[in-house]
Motif scaffolding. Sequence first.
Motif, PDB file in Angstrom:
ATOM      1  N   ILE A 102      34.836  33.307  33.149  1.00 25.16           N
ATOM      2  CA  ILE A 102      36.105  33.999  33.149  1.00 25.16           C
ATOM      3  C   ILE A 102      37.032  33.256  34.105  1.00 25.16           C
ATOM      4  O   ILE A 102      36.714  33.096  35.281  1.00 25.16           O
ATOM      5  CB  ILE A 102      35.946  35.476  33.600  1.00 25.16           C
ATOM      6  CG1 ILE A 102      35.027  36.206  32.620  1.00 25.16           C
ATOM      7  CG2 ILE A 102      37.315  36.135  33.710  1.00 25.16           C
ATOM      8  CD1 ILE A 102      34.701  37.607  33.035  1.00 25.16           C
ATOM      9  N   ASN A 103      38.125  32.787  33.602  1.00 20.96           N
ATOM     10  CA  ASN A 103      39.109  32.086  34.413  1.00 20.96           C
ATOM     11  C   ASN A 103      40.303  32.999  34.637  1.00 20.96           C
ATOM     12  O   ASN A 103      40.926  33.465  33.688  1.00 20.96           O
ATOM     13  CB  ASN A 103      39.569  30.787  33.729  1.00 20.96           C
ATOM     14  CG  ASN A 103      38.425  29.806  33.596  1.00 20.96           C
ATOM     15  OD1 ASN A 103      37.672  29.618  34.530  1.00 20.96           O
ATOM     16  ND2 ASN A 103      38.283  29.199  32.432  1.00 20.96           N
ATOM     17  N   VAL A 104      40.609  33.245  35.894  1.00 27.56           N
ATOM     18  CA  VAL A 104      41.749  34.091  36.247  1.00 27.56           C
ATOM     19  C   VAL A 104      42.869  33.187  36.721  1.00 27.56           C
ATOM     20  O   VAL A 104      42.676  32.325  37.571  1.00 27.56           O
ATOM     21  CB  VAL A 104      41.353  35.093  37.352  1.00 27.56           C
ATOM     22  CG1 VAL A 104      42.553  35.949  37.735  1.00 27.56           C
ATOM     23  CG2 VAL A 104      40.193  35.946  36.902  1.00 27.56           C
ATOM     24  N   ARG A 105      44.040  33.397  36.177  1.00 26.58           N
ATOM     25  CA  ARG A 105      45.198  32.558  36.559  1.00 26.58           C
ATOM     26  C   ARG A 105      46.145  33.325  37.430  1.00 26.58           C
ATOM     27  O   ARG A 105      46.341  34.449  37.361  1.00 26.58           O
ATOM     28  CB  ARG A 105      45.919  32.083  35.306  1.00 26.58           C
ATOM     29  CG  ARG A 105      45.031  31.198  34.495  1.00 26.58           C
ATOM     30  CD  ARG A 105      45.814  30.737  33.255  1.00 26.58           C
ATOM     31  NE  ARG A 105      44.879  30.304  32.247  1.00 26.58           N
ATOM     32  CZ  ARG A 105      44.667  29.032  31.944  1.00 26.58           C
ATOM     33  NH1 ARG A 105      45.309  28.105  32.580  1.00 26.58           N
ATOM     34  NH2 ARG A 105      43.823  28.709  31.009  1.00 26.58           N
TER      35      ARG A 105
END
Length: 105
Positions: A102-105
């Motif tokens: 999961i990549n959070v920006r």
Amino acid sequence: LKLAAKGDLYTEVDYDFRTGTLIFDRTHSGTGRDCAHMRRVKTENADGHLRLRILMDLYSVEMFVNDGEMALTSVIRTPMECDQIRMQAVGKVKANIKKYDINVR
């Protein structure tokens, strides 16, 4: 199963089919000395199977046993560079493993 592992740091999940005991051990996770490090729970292994769903984020592990029969949640303070998962078994094991990033920006 060793989660968030690198070198001597890891959180361990162990299951003994003979006794039906699931062990969740944070002794080597880098967690401070002022908390309980090991939890043991008894669980049924229906048809000789144990189902675990393990969710990890930056500082916690949630484990759902046998489709939600019970849940264990703990904080781990393992450094970010501990990003390995190690598996070891005695006897025959079949595992279905899915990993999601999961990549959070």
